[in-house]
Design a protein around this motif. Sequence first.
Motif, PDB file in Angstrom:
ATOM      1  N   LEU A  61       0.860  -1.178   0.000  1.00 47.18           N
ATOM      2  CA  LEU A  61       0.000   0.000   0.000  1.00 47.18           C
ATOM      3  C   LEU A  61       0.898   1.230   0.000  1.00 47.18           C
ATOM      4  O   LEU A  61       1.284   1.731   1.051  1.00 47.18           O
ATOM      5  N   GLY A  62       1.248   1.677  -1.205  1.00 49.43           N
ATOM      6  CA  GLY A  62       2.142   2.824  -1.316  1.00 49.43           C
ATOM      7  C   GLY A  62       3.462   2.562  -0.609  1.00 49.43           C
ATOM      8  O   GLY A  62       3.963   1.444  -0.611  1.00 49.43           O
ATOM      9  N   PRO A  63       4.021   3.593   0.014  1.00 42.91           N
ATOM     10  CA  PRO A  63       5.344   3.437   0.616  1.00 42.91           C
ATOM     11  C   PRO A  63       5.323   2.878   2.038  1.00 42.91           C
ATOM     12  O   PRO A  63       6.344   2.844   2.705  1.00 42.91           O
ATOM     13  N   LYS A  64       4.170   2.464   2.523  1.00 46.96           N
ATOM     14  CA  LYS A  64       4.109   1.969   3.901  1.00 46.96           C
ATOM     15  C   LYS A  64       4.992   0.741   4.061  1.00 46.96           C
ATOM     16  O   LYS A  64       5.047  -0.108   3.185  1.00 46.96           O
ATOM     17  N   VAL A  65       5.654   0.650   5.205  1.00 41.91           N
ATOM     18  CA  VAL A  65       6.594  -0.453   5.381  1.00 41.91           C
ATOM     19  C   VAL A  65       5.902  -1.770   5.702  1.00 41.91           C
ATOM     20  O   VAL A  65       6.445  -2.838   5.444  1.00 41.91           O
ATOM     21  N   TYR A  66       4.705  -1.703   6.237  1.00 43.56           N
ATOM     22  CA  TYR A  66       3.981  -2.939   6.512  1.00 43.56           C
ATOM     23  C   TYR A  66       3.205  -3.372   5.269  1.00 43.56           C
ATOM     24  O   TYR A  66       2.821  -2.537   4.440  1.00 43.56           O
ATOM     25  N   ALA A  67       3.008  -4.689   5.152  1.00 43.12           N
ATOM     26  CA  ALA A  67       2.258  -5.225   4.026  1.00 43.12           C
ATOM     27  C   ALA A  67       0.832  -4.663   4.048  1.00 43.12           C
ATOM     28  O   ALA A  67       0.271  -4.403   5.122  1.00 43.12           O
ATOM     29  N   ALA A  68       0.248  -4.487   2.863  1.00 40.14           N
ATOM     30  CA  ALA A  68      -1.076  -3.877   2.743  1.00 40.14           C
ATOM     31  C   ALA A  68      -2.129  -4.636   3.560  1.00 40.14           C
ATOM     32  O   ALA A  68      -2.970  -4.022   4.225  1.00 40.14           O
ATOM     33  N   ALA A  69      -2.053  -5.964   3.529  1.00 38.25           N
ATOM     34  CA  ALA A  69      -3.039  -6.780   4.256  1.00 38.25           C
ATOM     35  C   ALA A  69      -3.006  -6.445   5.746  1.00 38.25           C
ATOM     36  O   ALA A  69      -4.044  -6.400   6.415  1.00 38.25           O
ATOM     37  N   ARG A 108      -8.034  -5.608  -3.620  1.00 40.12           N
ATOM     38  CA  ARG A 108      -8.210  -5.398  -5.069  1.00 40.12           C
ATOM     39  C   ARG A 108      -8.819  -4.022  -5.322  1.00 40.12           C
ATOM     40  O   ARG A 108      -8.440  -3.316  -6.241  1.00 40.12           O
ATOM     41  N   PHE A 109      -9.785  -3.676  -4.481  1.00 43.43           N
ATOM     42  CA  PHE A 109     -10.442  -2.375  -4.597  1.00 43.43           C
ATOM     43  C   PHE A 109      -9.424  -1.240  -4.448  1.00 43.43           C
ATOM     44  O   PHE A 109      -9.441  -0.258  -5.177  1.00 43.43           O
ATOM     45  N   LEU A 110      -8.514  -1.399  -3.490  1.00 43.60           N
ATOM     46  CA  LEU A 110      -7.524  -0.349  -3.202  1.00 43.60           C
ATOM     47  C   LEU A 110      -6.387  -0.325  -4.219  1.00 43.60           C
ATOM     48  O   LEU A 110      -5.603   0.625  -4.255  1.00 43.60           O
ATOM     49  N   GLY A 111      -6.294  -1.368  -5.042  1.00 44.62           N
ATOM     50  CA  GLY A 111      -5.199  -1.528  -5.985  1.00 44.62           C
ATOM     51  C   GLY A 111      -4.845  -0.271  -6.771  1.00 44.62           C
ATOM     52  O   GLY A 111      -3.678   0.135  -6.811  1.00 44.62           O
ATOM     53  N   PRO A 112      -5.844   0.386  -7.411  1.00 44.89           N
ATOM     54  CA  PRO A 112      -5.518   1.553  -8.232  1.00 44.89           C
ATOM     55  C   PRO A 112      -4.807   2.657  -7.461  1.00 44.89           C
ATOM     56  O   PRO A 112      -4.050   3.436  -8.014  1.00 44.89           O
ATOM     57  N   LEU A 113      -5.048   2.681  -6.155  1.00 41.84           N
ATOM     58  CA  LEU A 113      -4.443   3.705  -5.302  1.00 41.84           C
ATOM     59  C   LEU A 113      -2.954   3.452  -5.099  1.00 41.84           C
ATOM     60  O   LEU A 113      -2.208   4.333  -4.684  1.00 41.84           O
ATOM     61  N   THR A 114      -2.518   2.245  -5.361  1.00 42.19           N
ATOM     62  CA  THR A 114      -1.159   1.848  -5.028  1.00 42.19           C
ATOM     63  C   THR A 114      -0.193   1.930  -6.210  1.00 42.19           C
ATOM     64  O   THR A 114       0.955   1.571  -6.075  1.00 42.19           O
ATOM     65  N   GLY A 115      -0.682   2.385  -7.336  1.00 46.43           N
ATOM     66  CA  GLY A 115       0.156   2.420  -8.540  1.00 46.43           C
ATOM     67  C   GLY A 115       1.160   3.550  -8.546  1.00 46.43           C
ATOM     68  O   GLY A 115       1.198   4.342  -9.465  1.00 46.43           O
ATOM     69  N   GLY A 116       1.937   3.638  -7.484  1.00 42.42           N
ATOM     70  CA  GLY A 116       3.009   4.632  -7.431  1.00 42.42           C
ATOM     71  C   GLY A 116       2.532   6.030  -7.116  1.00 42.42           C
ATOM     72  O   GLY A 116       3.249   6.999  -7.314  1.00 42.42           O
ATOM     73  N   ALA A 117       1.291   6.152  -6.626  1.00 43.79           N
ATOM     74  CA  ALA A 117       0.739   7.490  -6.340  1.00 43.79           C
ATOM     75  C   ALA A 117       1.453   8.129  -5.160  1.00 43.79           C
ATOM     76  O   ALA A 117       1.616   7.506  -4.125  1.00 43.79           O
ATOM     77  N   THR A 118       1.818   9.368  -5.305  1.00 49.53           N
ATOM     78  CA  THR A 118       2.539  10.049  -4.232  1.00 49.53           C
ATOM     79  C   THR A 118       1.610  10.515  -3.128  1.00 49.53           C
ATOM     80  O   THR A 118       2.074  10.854  -2.046  1.00 49.53           O
ATOM     81  N   VAL A 119       0.296  10.542  -3.397  1.00 51.47           N
ATOM     82  CA  VAL A 119      -0.647  10.987  -2.368  1.00 51.47           C
ATOM     83  C   VAL A 119      -0.619  10.059  -1.160  1.00 51.47           C
ATOM     84  O   VAL A 119      -1.148  10.388  -0.110  1.00 51.47           O
TER      85      VAL A 119
END
Length: 202
Positions: free
Chosen positions: A95-103, A188-199
Amino acid sequence: MSILQLEMGKTGMSEALLTDVRFHRLLLAFDTDLARRARAGRCVRCGGVLHSARYRRKPRGLPAGLGEEYRQRFSFCCAKRECRRRKTVPSLRFLGPKVYAAAIVVLRSALTHGATPAARRRLQALVAASRRTVTRWHRWWCETFVSTPFWHGARASFDTPVSTDALPASLLERFSGDPATQLLAALRFLGPLTGGATVLAM
Ligand SMILES: [Zn+2]
């Protein structure tokens, strides 16, 4: 039955999910498929072909036995030397740059709402994220996430409005199925948010 209901019982389902190597391998399979499809595309800037430009992440909180490939973030780079535009593929693992796994970010944050203190303690021990980190995630859902263009567009796709005060628990509850299916659907729903977005920076 939702993740929260299960957690409030005593099945330890959330812990089981996070330590289930098969579940995490499933996420990798989805990411591999997303990368395969992205690879078939072209550079959005110049139309050049895309070359693989994976980079290594060190996701925290995952069970042992997932292997090196799991740590690779799928990404592509335009092959034209004068362009080199990067295209990072949406991911169910990161999930973006977060160090923990998205799950973990989703599940641990969801349990802020409604779980029993005992359940939270068990998960806290498993995830080993500090209280400060979890508080930061909470703020991220309440402030950063809800202000993204992605969320403004996507929230309309739910028949019943998702309560922004109880994110991401309220999001998980919008998906049907057992806890694993709900979590998978949310990722899967959040996927588009994780495509390298700086937000996503926090
Ligand atoms: Zn290009």
